[in-house]
Design a protein around this motif. Sequence first.
Motif, PDB file in Angstrom:
ATOM      1  N   LYS A  78      38.532  41.626  38.885  1.00 42.17           N
ATOM      2  CA  LYS A  78      37.681  42.477  39.718  1.00 42.17           C
ATOM      3  C   LYS A  78      36.919  43.471  38.842  1.00 42.17           C
ATOM      4  N   ALA A  79      35.797  43.901  39.350  1.00 41.13           N
ATOM      5  CA  ALA A  79      34.973  44.858  38.606  1.00 41.13           C
ATOM      6  C   ALA A  79      35.741  46.155  38.385  1.00 41.13           C
ATOM      7  N   GLY A  80      35.647  46.673  37.176  1.00 41.34           N
ATOM      8  CA  GLY A  80      36.259  47.960  36.863  1.00 41.34           C
ATOM      9  C   GLY A  80      37.744  47.910  36.616  1.00 41.34           C
ATOM     10  N   ALA A  81      38.365  46.703  36.638  1.00 40.28           N
ATOM     11  CA  ALA A  81      39.811  46.600  36.421  1.00 40.28           C
ATOM     12  C   ALA A  81      40.081  45.804  35.152  1.00 40.28           C
ATOM     13  N   ALA A  82      41.286  45.986  34.623  1.00 38.53           N
ATOM     14  CA  ALA A  82      41.690  45.222  33.443  1.00 38.53           C
ATOM     15  C   ALA A  82      42.216  43.865  33.894  1.00 38.53           C
ATOM     16  N   ALA A  83      41.951  42.836  33.119  1.00 36.25           N
ATOM     17  CA  ALA A  83      42.373  41.481  33.488  1.00 36.25           C
ATOM     18  C   ALA A  83      43.882  41.399  33.661  1.00 36.25           C
ATOM     19  N   MET A 125      33.526  40.710  32.722  1.00 32.39           N
ATOM     20  CA  MET A 125      34.545  40.120  33.595  1.00 32.39           C
ATOM     21  C   MET A 125      34.880  38.693  33.153  1.00 32.39           C
ATOM     22  N   ILE A 126      33.848  37.944  32.783  1.00 28.46           N
ATOM     23  CA  ILE A 126      34.066  36.574  32.318  1.00 28.46           C
ATOM     24  C   ILE A 126      34.842  36.579  31.003  1.00 28.46           C
ATOM     25  N   ARG A 127      34.321  37.335  30.015  1.00 31.43           N
ATOM     26  CA  ARG A 127      34.927  37.348  28.680  1.00 31.43           C
ATOM     27  C   ARG A 127      36.393  37.787  28.739  1.00 31.43           C
ATOM     28  N   GLU A 128      36.661  38.890  29.407  1.00 28.60           N
ATOM     29  CA  GLU A 128      38.007  39.470  29.373  1.00 28.60           C
ATOM     30  C   GLU A 128      39.016  38.612  30.129  1.00 28.60           C
ATOM     31  N   THR A 129      38.599  37.993  31.226  1.00 34.26           N
ATOM     32  CA  THR A 129      39.519  37.155  31.994  1.00 34.26           C
ATOM     33  C   THR A 129      39.882  35.906  31.208  1.00 34.26           C
ATOM     34  N   VAL A 130      38.877  35.240  30.649  1.00 37.91           N
ATOM     35  CA  VAL A 130      39.140  34.030  29.871  1.00 37.91           C
ATOM     36  C   VAL A 130      39.997  34.361  28.654  1.00 37.91           C
ATOM     37  N   ALA A 131      39.645  35.418  27.948  1.00 35.44           N
ATOM     38  CA  ALA A 131      40.379  35.781  26.725  1.00 35.44           C
ATOM     39  C   ALA A 131      41.832  36.138  27.027  1.00 35.44           C
TER      40      ALA A 131
END
Length: 546
Positions: A78-83, A125-131
């Motif tokens: 979600k926007a503004g949250a850590a993965a 959001m894309i980068r942090e979730t995938v990583a």
Amino acid sequence: MPSVKIYDTTLRDGAQAEGISFSVEDKIKIALRLDKMGFHYIEGGWPGSNPKDLEFFKKIRHCPLRHARLAAFGSTRKAGAAAENDASVKAIIDSGVQVATIFGKSWDFHVFKALGVTLEENLAMIRETVAYLKSRGLEVIYDAEHFFDGCKANPAYALETIRAAAESGASAVVLCDTNGGTLPAEVKELVEKARSVLGVPVGIHAHNDGELAVANTLAAVQAGAEQVQGTVNGYGERCGNANLCSVIPNLTLKCGIETIPREKLVHLTDLSHFVSEVANISPNPHQPFVGASAFAHKGGVHVSALLKDSRTYEHISPGEVGNRRRVLVSELSGMSNLLYKYKELNLDIERQSPEGKRILEDIKKLESQGFQFEDAEGSFELLVRKTNHGYRDPFILEALRLLVEIKENTPAYSEAIIKMRVGDRVVHTAAEGNGPVNALDNALRKALYDFYPCIGSMHLTDYKVRVLEEKDGTGAAVRVHIQTGDGKRSWGTVGVSRNIIEASWQALADSISYGLLKGDHLARNGEEEKAVNGKKPAGNGSLQTN
């Protein structure tokens, strides 16, 4: 030989189809069948969205898959949250899967309208979730939602989103035609463009809103896509997804591309019917490759050519996908159709024989009255055998009487009283039912069971009534079609009359007669069956209809 990975999403995207609701047990059954077929990936569901999918992932751990890798679906954080704090992301990790399939936005219109965030935040959001998922040891597949629409609207940004996923650790980037409105030429062009900026394999996920999901999938593979997503029978939201029952044989047989193991292809029709049965949806007879009508031939010219070489009117051999050829008999039939059916029944007939001409005339006369033999092979074979092949009716109706009593605020009562001759014996009995046809079915079975115990294994699976002359109102002729099975085979029979009970009797009597004709080995073992069963079946497999 080039190869393509098959990624099935029947359990998630397919379950979003109107009228489909899989139980946890249903999903496990389908997953195990897909695994047995040699599918590479099976998407089990979205564990962060509903309790049913959570339970599925818990239970499937006790049913290890031998070939497929199990994937859990989810969205970017979600926007503004850590993965690592996102509930949906955590649910994927807790599911215990090997593969995480994450979807994110590729269309700037969706970023602004659906997410309400900046383009830069969407990329983060894309980068942090995938990583993060990659750091937890999962294989990550990134689904670029609305990629084709996004690429047409803002190509630079759409390409930047998929590059962000690949650079963050995605093992494959799947390009999604989420609205299903892209044309094959556009798909080919944009897949090639995506491949030019990525260093990981590209996949395709096509919806069928333009009736192009299969064509778009094939176009993507021709452009270099190495993973294909779709569903069995094309089930899915709105107009459905790419139909894997068409995609797989087209890739394997037409394009020379390895998909599932070649020896498994002959089970494709069985897979299609199995999934439709679990989904409680009647199989589509006109479905390519696996439908009952896919290799059905009706026109006399076609059948005449088929007798010389099946390639004249078939693009593949039906057996390659586990289907079979069917030759239909109707008022449009010629002698070629009849010759083919006789050969199929192991009967002899000459092309110019009087018998053949007489049967064709009988068929045309009956069809002019409303009979239809295309899906009533039981009634057709009985008609043929009664003509000149020593066939004897297993029973003869002497008399039939039906009582129906209707009272206000009381369920209707139906009783059938039947008198029949079986050999040199006369049987006179009665039975009740929840309607007149059901009572008739129960009485017939009750009268015959002592003579033919094998009818206990015959189950009436479908009953359809068609009004043939609507303008005649309640006095119109009706056609009754009955489908019957015994666990090993299924057959159809037909009856026509201006009296629905008489039409039902014709179809019902044919269904039992044909079952006895084809299952006579069961009848010979009747005494053993009676000894085992100990008593007559009370309406076993009977028709429940009013």
